[in-house]
Each structure stands twice: as structure tokens, then as C-alpha cells.
Design a protein around this motif. Sequence first.
Motif, PDB file in Angstrom:
ATOM      1  N   GLU A 109       0.833  -1.207   0.000  1.00 52.97           N
ATOM      2  CA  GLU A 109       0.000   0.000   0.000  1.00 52.97           C
ATOM      3  C   GLU A 109       0.870   1.260   0.000  1.00 52.97           C
ATOM      4  N   GLN A 110       2.009   1.217   0.685  1.00 56.33           N
ATOM      5  CA  GLN A 110       2.949   2.346   0.641  1.00 56.33           C
ATOM      6  C   GLN A 110       3.399   2.588  -0.794  1.00 56.33           C
ATOM      7  N   THR A 111       3.754   1.504  -1.463  1.00 60.28           N
ATOM      8  CA  THR A 111       4.249   1.612  -2.838  1.00 60.28           C
ATOM      9  C   THR A 111       3.181   2.193  -3.760  1.00 60.28           C
TER      10      THR A 111
ATOM     11  N   ALA B  73       1.470   6.769  -6.992  1.00 57.25           N
ATOM     12  CA  ALA B  73       0.438   7.745  -7.385  1.00 57.25           C
ATOM     13  C   ALA B  73       0.937   9.164  -7.150  1.00 57.25           C
ATOM     14  N   ALA B  74       1.553   9.399  -5.996  1.00 56.08           N
ATOM     15  CA  ALA B  74       2.063  10.738  -5.670  1.00 56.08           C
ATOM     16  C   ALA B  74       3.145  11.169  -6.648  1.00 56.08           C
TER      17      ALA B  74
ATOM     18  N   ARG C 272      -6.355   4.489 -10.046  1.00 56.44           N
ATOM     19  CA  ARG C 272      -6.480   3.067  -9.685  1.00 56.44           C
ATOM     20  C   ARG C 272      -5.711   2.694  -8.418  1.00 56.44           C
ATOM     21  N   LEU C 273      -4.670   3.444  -8.087  1.00 52.64           N
ATOM     22  CA  LEU C 273      -3.797   3.097  -6.976  1.00 52.64           C
ATOM     23  C   LEU C 273      -4.282   3.600  -5.620  1.00 52.64           C
TER      24      LEU C 273
ATOM     25  N   ILE D 202      -6.201  13.057  -3.615  1.00 55.36           N
ATOM     26  CA  ILE D 202      -6.223  11.602  -3.470  1.00 55.36           C
ATOM     27  C   ILE D 202      -6.144  11.241  -1.994  1.00 55.36           C
ATOM     28  N   THR D 203      -6.795  10.136  -1.658  1.00 53.61           N
ATOM     29  CA  THR D 203      -6.736   9.624  -0.297  1.00 53.61           C
ATOM     30  C   THR D 203      -6.561   8.105  -0.354  1.00 53.61           C
ATOM     31  N   LYS D 204      -5.682   7.619   0.493  1.00 51.83           N
ATOM     32  CA  LYS D 204      -5.478   6.176   0.655  1.00 51.83           C
ATOM     33  C   LYS D 204      -5.795   5.848   2.106  1.00 51.83           C
TER      34      LYS D 204
END
Length: 137
Positions: free
Chosen positions: A39-41, A46-47, A113-114, A132-134
Amino acid sequence: MSGAAAGLEVLQITENAGVVQARKLVRTLAQQCRFSLVEQTKLITAASELARNTLVHGGGGTMTASLVEEHGRRGTRLVFADQGPGIPDVDLALTDGWTSGGGMGLGLSGSRRLVDDFVLNTQPGQGTLVTITKWVR
């Protein structure tokens, strides 16, 4: 929008070094949030794509990064802003493989998508804002 943001940081993205700084900051925030390595990757990738777009297509801008908590979940939110030419055809720009330059055409669509949440606000001649939010699983 409910929730709280912590550790708000704003980076200038006006040269390649800003893209590198953005990746480093996002890695640090993702680790603080305790994302898995996968998830970090995804978030760092994306960033990196969005920071590069901010520089190359937007003529430079900013990335605002924060840890967020909403509805009992925590995550990392990134906002990329520029005052560039904007995106005249958002649907086309979000199509896999489409590129406005010499890239692979994975910037916007790949970034979308990420991550878990992806919001694009743009107007021709008025710049672009991508949020964006993860979320931690």
C-alpha cells in the motif's frame, strides 16, 4: 466533510527536486500511517505521477499532505494544485494509454487506480486540483 487532518505539510513542486521531496514525504506519512509495504508503494507511485504532472503539465505547483481520520478510519490525503492550462477533456485524460506528452499515459488513470479516493477539479485556463486519499485497510 467530517474528520480531522494532522501534520499538514505543503511542498513546492517547481523543479525535479520537488518531485523527489514529494515522494520522500509521502513515504514518511505512509509509514506513520502503518500502511503495508504494498500500500505504501501504491501511494508513493500515485504521488510521484501526480507530482510529475504538476511540474510538467501544470508548470509547477504544490502538494499538500496530511494524515486524516474520518468515520473511524485513518489514511493519508494528498492535494496537488497548479495554475497551469487545465485539462480540456477530463474523460480523455483519464483514459488508460492516452498521453498529452511523451509519457506512457499512466499518470492520471494509473494514479486513480492506486488510491481509494480520487477527485479531479480542472478548468481550461484555470489550473488543476487533484485530491487523493489512501485508507489503511
